[in-house]
Design a protein around this motif. Structure first.
Motif, mmCIF file in Angstrom:
data_model
loop_
_atom_site.group_PDB
_atom_site.id
_atom_site.type_symbol
_atom_site.label_atom_id
_atom_site.label_comp_id
_atom_site.label_asym_id
_atom_site.label_seq_id
_atom_site.Cartn_x
_atom_site.Cartn_y
_atom_site.Cartn_z
ATOM 1 N N ASP A 68 0.750 -1.153 -0.243
ATOM 2 C CA ASP A 68 0.336 0.030 0.429
ATOM 3 C C ASP A 68 0.881 1.059 0.214
ATOM 4 O O ASP A 68 0.412 2.607 0.456
ATOM 5 N N GLY A 69 2.595 1.659 -0.034
ATOM 6 C CA GLY A 69 3.075 2.431 -0.262
ATOM 7 C C GLY A 69 3.610 3.058 1.250
ATOM 8 O O GLY A 69 4.403 3.927 1.792
ATOM 9 N N THR A 70 2.885 2.067 2.918
ATOM 10 C CA THR A 70 3.252 2.777 4.459
ATOM 11 C C THR A 70 4.460 1.786 4.334
ATOM 12 O O THR A 70 4.769 0.982 3.594
ATOM 13 N N GLU A 71 5.368 3.116 5.013
ATOM 14 C CA GLU A 71 6.437 2.869 4.685
ATOM 15 C C GLU A 71 7.251 2.399 6.437
ATOM 16 O O GLU A 71 5.824 2.524 7.490
ATOM 17 N N ARG A 72 7.848 0.921 6.450
ATOM 18 C CA ARG A 72 7.466 0.653 7.243
ATOM 19 C C ARG A 72 9.505 0.342 8.228
ATOM 20 O O ARG A 72 10.488 0.503 6.410
ATOM 21 N N ASP A 73 9.321 0.173 9.207
ATOM 22 C CA ASP A 73 11.139 0.138 9.521
ATOM 23 C C ASP A 73 11.427 -1.680 10.520
ATOM 24 O O ASP A 73 10.227 -2.087 10.670
ATOM 25 N N LEU A 74 12.877 -1.619 10.745
ATOM 26 C CA LEU A 74 12.866 -3.000 11.076
ATOM 27 C C LEU A 74 12.270 -2.113 12.893
ATOM 28 O O LEU A 74 11.872 -3.571 13.625
#
Length: 195
Positions: A68-74
């Motif tokens: 969906d284009g949602t940014e994720r990080d570790l």
């Protein structure tokens, strides 16, 4: 003595010009980044049992997006061990090993291990989702790093690339090249590596 005086008067001007010229050269110089490439045919897949753990390493800030284009990080996956796997549709070894990793993923999820495949294709979901459908892996969730920034931050130009992370999102092992995800005992080998 007069030469020293003249030098003192002209030196700041020369220094400014030199600094400006050097700065212009640095700004204009291209950033050298090794292009991503696939592991070679001589890079035979390794057994998970052969991958050695090392003391936990804090990783640079890595982020990627979901479909969906949602940014994720570790950090959003902290609290569970994880397999961070970088791949691409154009990478032959990646495509060869992907079905076995996808097949192993549900068993790992039951063990509380997150599998985070990250596709580096520059077209992202537009390219990857139909590709996964053709491989009958439509239910296999992938994340996206369309600029390959995460791989560049890790200074690893070859795909596939797998990082094994502990519950604190620290790297405890790394392998550049294909892995035999479907071998007998793969799940147990991973659990030993990650805990």
């Amino acid at each position: 003595p007069q030469r020293d005086i003249r030098f003192r008067h002209t030196a700041p001007s020369l220094r400014r010009r030199t600094v400006l010229l050097m700065a212009g050269t640095l700004i204009a110089a291209p950033v050298t980044r090794k292009p991503l490439h696939a592991a070679t045919a001589t890079d035979a897949p390794v057994s998970l049992a052969e991958i050695a753990a090392h003391p936990p390493l804090v990783l640079p800030a890595l982020s990627f997006t979901d479909a969906d284009g949602t940014e994720r990080d570790l950090a959003s996956f902290r609290g569970q061990p994880a397999v961070l796997h970088f791949w691409a549709t154009w990478c032959g070894p990646c495509v060869t090993e992907l079905p076995a990793l996808a097949a192993l993923t549900p068993a790992l999820a039951q063990d509380g291990i997150a599998v985070l495949p990250v596709a580096t294709d520059h077209l992202g979901p537009e390219k990857v989702l139909p590709f996964l459908g053709r491989l009958n892996l439509g239910g296999f969730r992938s994340f996206y790093d369309t600029r390959a920034a995460a791989v560049a931050a890790l200074e690893e130009p070859a795909l596939p690339l797998t990082l094994f992370l502990n519950r604190e999102a620290q790297e405890v092992a790394r392998h550049s090249g294909p892995v035999r995800w479907g071998e007998p005992g793969a799940e147990n080998s991973l659990k030993r590596l990650l805990t």
